[in-house]
Design an enzyme around this catalytic site. Structure first.
Site, PDB file in Angstrom:
ATOM      1  N   ASP A   1      46.684  24.466  29.453  1.00  0.00           N
ATOM      2  CA  ASP A   1      45.987  23.531  29.780  1.00  0.00           C
ATOM      3  C   ASP A   1      44.713  23.801  29.585  1.00  0.00           C
ATOM      4  O   ASP A   1      43.807  22.524  28.975  1.00  0.00           O
ATOM      5  CB  ASP A   1      46.247  23.042  31.073  1.00  0.00           C
ATOM      6  N   ARG A   2      44.109  24.875  29.681  1.00  0.00           N
ATOM      7  CA  ARG A   2      42.573  25.187  29.614  1.00  0.00           C
ATOM      8  C   ARG A   2      42.336  24.914  28.042  1.00  0.00           C
ATOM      9  O   ARG A   2      41.102  24.456  28.022  1.00  0.00           O
ATOM     10  CB  ARG A   2      42.432  26.555  30.094  1.00  0.00           C
TER      11      ARG A   2
ATOM     12  N   ASP B   1      37.988  22.229  35.895  1.00  0.00           N
ATOM     13  CA  ASP B   1      39.450  21.276  36.124  1.00  0.00           C
ATOM     14  C   ASP B   1      39.696  21.685  37.515  1.00  0.00           C
ATOM     15  O   ASP B   1      39.981  22.882  37.792  1.00  0.00           O
ATOM     16  CB  ASP B   1      40.364  21.811  35.235  1.00  0.00           C
TER      17      ASP B   1
ATOM     18  N   THR C   1      38.456  19.003  64.487  1.00  0.00           N
ATOM     19  CA  THR C   1      38.906  20.309  63.667  1.00  0.00           C
ATOM     20  C   THR C   1      39.297  19.797  62.296  1.00  0.00           C
ATOM     21  O   THR C   1      39.076  20.109  61.382  1.00  0.00           O
ATOM     22  CB  THR C   1      40.241  20.958  64.260  1.00  0.00           C
TER      23      THR C   1
END
Length: 243
Positions: free
Chosen positions: A96-97, A116, A171
């Site tokens: 994917d990179r 990404d 919170t």
């Protein structure tokens, strides 16, 4: 999904990755998604897959063989991408990179970085000559929230959403603020260092399903957000393997 003869993404869908999914289960999900647009398996003439889960790549190829009646191209070491990889071990680069890097360089044609926002937040650098230089990997938003929930007994499981203000009045809002502004600060810092090394004119493109949660809180660091960058990269790689 890109129609024959087209260069733009015509349809796209998102669904959760389940590592144990079988080919038949993936086919059923795909069939249902196609049906939403009045399409069927017969409308899918070609396909390509990029996956960081090896067993799912195999299942997707089975979907293509059994239901789509063609061979699916799998992004991997033997696929032509048109992008030299300047890593110590090129096989380590996540598919994917690499796909994102190919799409970004095709658009910019100069030094660029892809951020990404997925399971991890990845930063991938490409040289002015179109070489994949390497990158940076950090834990993603969901991983960080899960870690807080698991290791801090009094903190609730918080759904990722835009915080109402910097200073949380509950919170839940405090966690949301920490996620949004904390990761925005991370991106600003890392991209600043990358530009100092690669050049101040380096273009930065953000993508990924959670980009929209963080990018609005980043100050003048991201040049462009493109949720479909990976799909565009897949089209480019598919075309480069038809020659």
């Amino acid at each position: 999904m890109i129609s024959a003869g087209e260069t733009e993404v015509g349809e796209h869908w998102r669904f959760a990755t389940v590592r144990e999914s079988t080919g038949d289960e993936l086919a059923a999900a795909l069939s249902n998604l196609l049906a939403l647009r009045g399409m069927s398996f017969s409308d899918v003439e070609r396909s390509i897959v990029s996956s960081t889960v090896p067993q799912l790549s195999e299942q997707w190829t089975q979907v293509a063989e059994r239901y789509l009646s063609h061979e699916m191209l799998v992004v991997g070491p033997n696929v032509r991408t048109g992008m030299p990889i300047r890593m110590d071990n090129p096989h380590e680069v996540g598919a994917d990179r690499l796909v994102n890097a190919v799409a970004a360089y095709e658009r910019v044609r100069d030094t660029c970085v892809v951020v990404d926002f997925g399971t991890a937040i990845t930063y991938d650098a490409v040289s002015p000559a179109g070489e994949y230089l390497g990158g940076i990997i950090t834990p993603g938003l969901e991983i960080s929230i899960d870690a807080l929930y698991e290791h801090a007994a009094k903190l609730p499981k918080v759904e990722i959403a835009e915080p109402r203000a910097l200073i949380g009045k509950s919170t839940v809002e405090a966690v949301r603020s920490g996620i949004a502004y904390g990761f925005a600060g991370q991106v600003e810092g890392i991209v600043g260092r990358l530009r100092a090394e690669l050049g101040e004119e380096t273009r930065v493109i953000a993508t990924g399903g959670l980009a929209q949660v963080v990018v609005p809180f980043i100050r003048a660091t991201i040049d462009e957000v493109d949720d479909l960058l990976t799909l565009i990269g897949l089209r480019l790689i598919w075309e480069r393997n038809q020659e």
